[in-house]
Design an enzyme around this catalytic site. Structure first.
Site, PDB file in Angstrom:
ATOM      1  N   SER A 148       0.871  -1.225  -0.094  1.00  0.00           N
ATOM      2  CA  SER A 148       0.021  -0.012  -0.086  1.00  0.00           C
ATOM      3  C   SER A 148       0.792   1.265   0.027  1.00  0.00           C
ATOM      4  O   SER A 148       2.153   1.194   0.285  1.00  0.00           O
ATOM      5  CB  SER A 148      -0.682  -0.065   1.257  1.00  0.00           C
ATOM      6  OG  SER A 148      -1.215   1.091   1.686  1.00  0.00           O
ATOM      7  N   TYR A 161      -3.408  -0.100   9.960  1.00  0.00           N
ATOM      8  CA  TYR A 161      -3.439  -0.488   8.549  1.00  0.00           C
ATOM      9  C   TYR A 161      -1.921  -0.001   7.966  1.00  0.00           C
ATOM     10  O   TYR A 161      -1.171  -0.834   7.538  1.00  0.00           O
ATOM     11  CB  TYR A 161      -4.291   0.293   7.532  1.00  0.00           C
ATOM     12  CG  TYR A 161      -4.291  -0.204   6.093  1.00  0.00           C
ATOM     13  CD1 TYR A 161      -4.988  -1.355   5.881  1.00  0.00           C
ATOM     14  CD2 TYR A 161      -3.862   0.796   5.261  1.00  0.00           C
ATOM     15  CE1 TYR A 161      -5.201  -1.704   4.560  1.00  0.00           C
ATOM     16  CE2 TYR A 161      -3.894   0.307   3.997  1.00  0.00           C
ATOM     17  CZ  TYR A 161      -4.409  -0.821   3.355  1.00  0.00           C
ATOM     18  OH  TYR A 161      -4.591  -1.064   1.896  1.00  0.00           O
TER      19      TYR A 161
HETATM   20  P1  NAP Z   1     -12.000  -5.519  -0.855  1.00  0.00           P
HETATM   21  O1  NAP Z   1     -12.499  -5.136  -2.214  1.00  0.00           O
HETATM   22  O2  NAP Z   1     -12.171  -5.227   0.225  1.00  0.00           O
HETATM   23  O3  NAP Z   1     -11.383  -6.882  -1.421  1.00  0.00           O
HETATM   24  C1  NAP Z   1     -10.766  -7.826  -0.111  1.00  0.00           C
HETATM   25  C2  NAP Z   1     -11.205  -9.248  -0.004  1.00  0.00           C
HETATM   26  O4  NAP Z   1     -10.782  -9.837   1.050  1.00  0.00           O
HETATM   27  C3  NAP Z   1     -12.666  -9.429   0.113  1.00  0.00           C
HETATM   28  O5  NAP Z   1     -13.500  -9.996  -0.552  1.00  0.00           O
HETATM   29  C4  NAP Z   1     -12.751  -9.678   1.737  1.00  0.00           C
HETATM   30  O6  NAP Z   1     -13.987 -10.430   2.072  1.00  0.00           O
HETATM   31  C5  NAP Z   1     -11.473 -10.665   1.561  1.00  0.00           C
HETATM   32  N1  NAP Z   1     -11.008 -10.921   3.138  1.00  0.00           N
HETATM   33  C6  NAP Z   1     -11.059 -10.377   4.051  1.00  0.00           C
HETATM   34  N2  NAP Z   1     -10.586 -10.952   5.277  1.00  0.00           N
HETATM   35  C7  NAP Z   1     -10.587 -12.209   4.869  1.00  0.00           C
HETATM   36  C8  NAP Z   1      -9.752 -13.338   5.476  1.00  0.00           C
HETATM   37  N3  NAP Z   1      -9.670 -13.321   7.008  1.00  0.00           N
HETATM   38  N4  NAP Z   1      -9.612 -14.293   4.814  1.00  0.00           N
HETATM   39  C9  NAP Z   1     -10.041 -14.413   3.488  1.00  0.00           C
HETATM   40  N5  NAP Z   1     -10.706 -13.259   2.796  1.00  0.00           N
HETATM   41  C10 NAP Z   1     -10.727 -12.142   3.471  1.00  0.00           C
HETATM   42  O7  NAP Z   1     -10.441  -4.847  -1.182  1.00  0.00           O
HETATM   43  P2  NAP Z   1      -9.430  -4.291  -2.400  1.00  0.00           P
HETATM   44  O8  NAP Z   1      -9.716  -2.825  -2.266  1.00  0.00           O
HETATM   45  O9  NAP Z   1      -9.596  -5.022  -3.554  1.00  0.00           O
HETATM   46  O10 NAP Z   1      -7.805  -4.482  -1.548  1.00  0.00           O
HETATM   47  C11 NAP Z   1      -7.263  -5.629  -1.976  1.00  0.00           C
HETATM   48  C12 NAP Z   1      -5.924  -5.745  -1.232  1.00  0.00           C
HETATM   49  O11 NAP Z   1      -5.164  -4.494  -1.883  1.00  0.00           O
HETATM   50  C13 NAP Z   1      -6.101  -5.452   0.148  1.00  0.00           C
HETATM   51  O12 NAP Z   1      -4.913  -6.201   0.739  1.00  0.00           O
HETATM   52  C14 NAP Z   1      -5.754  -3.780   0.361  1.00  0.00           C
HETATM   53  O13 NAP Z   1      -5.442  -3.738   1.830  1.00  0.00           O
HETATM   54  C15 NAP Z   1      -4.879  -3.641  -0.939  1.00  0.00           C
HETATM   55  N6  NAP Z   1      -5.016  -2.229  -1.274  1.00  0.00           N
HETATM   56  C16 NAP Z   1      -6.107  -1.667  -1.582  1.00  0.00           C
HETATM   57  C17 NAP Z   1      -6.171  -0.312  -1.933  1.00  0.00           C
HETATM   58  C18 NAP Z   1      -7.276   0.513  -2.409  1.00  0.00           C
HETATM   59  O14 NAP Z   1      -7.059   1.604  -2.930  1.00  0.00           O
HETATM   60  N7  NAP Z   1      -8.346  -0.269  -2.784  1.00  0.00           N
HETATM   61  C19 NAP Z   1      -4.837   0.355  -2.030  1.00  0.00           C
HETATM   62  C20 NAP Z   1      -3.825  -0.274  -1.846  1.00  0.00           C
HETATM   63  C21 NAP Z   1      -3.726  -1.670  -1.295  1.00  0.00           C
HETATM   64  P3  NAP Z   1     -15.309  -9.829   2.058  1.00  0.00           P
HETATM   65  O15 NAP Z   1     -15.818  -9.597   0.867  1.00  0.00           O
HETATM   66  O16 NAP Z   1     -15.998 -10.747   3.245  1.00  0.00           O
HETATM   67  O17 NAP Z   1     -15.258  -8.287   3.108  1.00  0.00           O
HETATM   68  C1  GCO Z   2      -6.914   5.270   3.333  1.00  0.00           C
HETATM   69  C2  GCO Z   2      -7.104   4.180   2.308  1.00  0.00           C
HETATM   70  C3  GCO Z   2      -5.720   3.417   1.885  1.00  0.00           C
HETATM   71  C4  GCO Z   2      -5.868   2.744   0.597  1.00  0.00           C
HETATM   72  C5  GCO Z   2      -4.558   2.251  -0.138  1.00  0.00           C
HETATM   73  C6  GCO Z   2      -3.501   3.149  -0.353  1.00  0.00           C
HETATM   74  O1  GCO Z   2      -7.890   5.267   3.815  1.00  0.00           O
HETATM   75  O2  GCO Z   2      -5.966   5.802   3.080  1.00  0.00           O
HETATM   76  O3  GCO Z   2      -7.875   3.021   2.376  1.00  0.00           O
HETATM   77  O4  GCO Z   2      -4.944   3.124   2.908  1.00  0.00           O
HETATM   78  O5  GCO Z   2      -6.645   1.717   0.486  1.00  0.00           O
HETATM   79  O6  GCO Z   2      -4.080   1.096   0.815  1.00  0.00           O
HETATM   80  O7  GCO Z   2      -2.487   2.628  -1.144  1.00  0.00           O
END
Ligand code: NAP
Ligand code: GCO
Length: 267
Positions: A148, A161
């Site tokens: 992230s 986080y």
């Molecule tokens: P998301 O839409 O919330 O998807 C995450 C998935 O992981 C959801 O389906 C969730 O299930 C599942 N999950 C949560 N806890 C779990 C567990 N204990 N065991 C198995 N599955 C579990 O998140 P996303 O935005 O696609 O993010 C995916 C990854 O990228 C995460 O690691 C997040 O921190 C990272 N990330 C996201 C962003 C962003 O801007 N979106 C940026 C940087 C990094 P549920 O459907 O039941 O919630």
């Molecule tokens: C926040 C965001 C983030 C992003 C992501 C950034 O509240 O700042 O949710 O932390 O999801 O991980 O890279």
């Protein structure tokens, strides 16, 4: 020695992308499938797994779904053994499943802090530990940890986080250091701000119809002047999962539209 585009292909490889029902994980899994990999994913309950299977089927992908909580070491061991038997040895692991809790630190209960650390940091350890022995035996393997911006930066309300994702960056470097000798590469992808359900609250329209202040802040803070889409992570994921990146190890590839390079617009 000449370079072949085939080095980006993943034919014959088994890729497990955790939590990949929708969002970033689903898009990454789709790209790995397009490059030839067999896709396996897991989620917390049968309903989510069924939703995932339907999502993949709509894309013409025959994925394998398992119910497994990535924080539960026994369940993870069982799932990895089952995948080995039913699909094959896992060649590529993407630690994607993650959660966030946006709570000011002095109001956050320790149990909430621990839960975020458990899913975002302890689980990648548990998952990686479970797949590494077969990778070592095979003499090849790829682990991609979804890090992230918060692996590098802090901001209000995301102490747990940021602590977890900062830790995940260092776990990535340590896995690379400890198991690189077996031709195993462990790298991270650091997505910028990506439009997914996880970030939906930061993009909600205000009651007066204006864009959310955080939405405006992020667009202003990103040289590309937009939120990322899960699709932006597809190419980097295929690269890090493929032989094309065999000498890239312990690296975090930030896919952030330039946020980390930019001081921000002057007022
Ligand atoms: P998301 O839409 O919330 O998807 C995450 C998935 O992981 C959801 O389906 C969730 O299930 C599942 N999950 C949560 N806890 C779990 C567990 N204990 N065991 C198995 N599955 C579990 O998140 P996303 O935005 O696609 O993010 C995916 C990854 O990228 C995460 O690691 C997040 O921190 C990272 N990330 C996201 C962003 C962003 O801007 N979106 C940026 C940087 C990094 P549920 O459907 O039941 O919630
Ligand atoms: C926040 C965001 C983030 C992003 C992501 C950034 O509240 O700042 O949710 O932390 O999801 O991980 O890279």
């Amino acid at each position: 020695m000449s370079f072949e585009m085939d080095k980006f292909r993943l034919d014959g490889k088994v890729a497990l992308v955790t939590g990949a029902v929708y969002g970033i994980g689903f898009e990454i899994a789709k790209s790995l499938a397009k490059a030839g990999a067999t896709i396996v994913f897991n989620n917390l309950n049968q309903e989510s797994v069924n939703q995932g299977l339907a999502n993949y089927e709509k894309e013409g992908i025959k994925a394998h779904g398992y119910v497994c909580d990535v924080t539960d070491e026994e369940a993870v061991k069982k799932m990895v053994a089952q995948i080995k038997e039913e699909v094959g040895v896992i060649d590529i692991l993407v630690n994607n499943a993650g959660i966030i809790k946006r709570i000011p630190m002095i109001e956050m209960e320790a149990k909430d802090f621990r839960q975020v650390i458990d899913v975002d940091l302890n689980a990648p350890f548990i998952m990686s530990k479970a797949v590494l022995p077969d990778m070592i035996e095979k003499g090849a393997g790829k682990i991609i940890n979804i890090c992230s911006m918060m692996s590098e930066l802090g901001r209000e309300t995301v102490s747990a986080y940021a602590a977890a994702k900062g830790g995940l960056k260092m776990l990535t470097k340590n896995i690379a250091s400890e198991y690189g000798q077996y031709n195993i590469q462990c790298n991270g992808i650091g997505p910028g701000y990506i439009a997914t359900p996880q970030t939906a609250p930061l993009r909600e329209l205000q009651e007066n119809g204006e864009r959310h202040p955080f939405d405006q802040f992020i667009v202003g803070r990103t040289p590309a002047a937009r939120w990322g889409t899960p699709d932006d992570l597809a190419g980097p994921a295929v690269f890090l999962a493929s032989e094309a990146s065999d000498f890239v190890n312990g690296h975090i590839l930030y896919v952030d539209g330039g946020i980390l390079a930019y001081i921000g617009k002057q007022p």
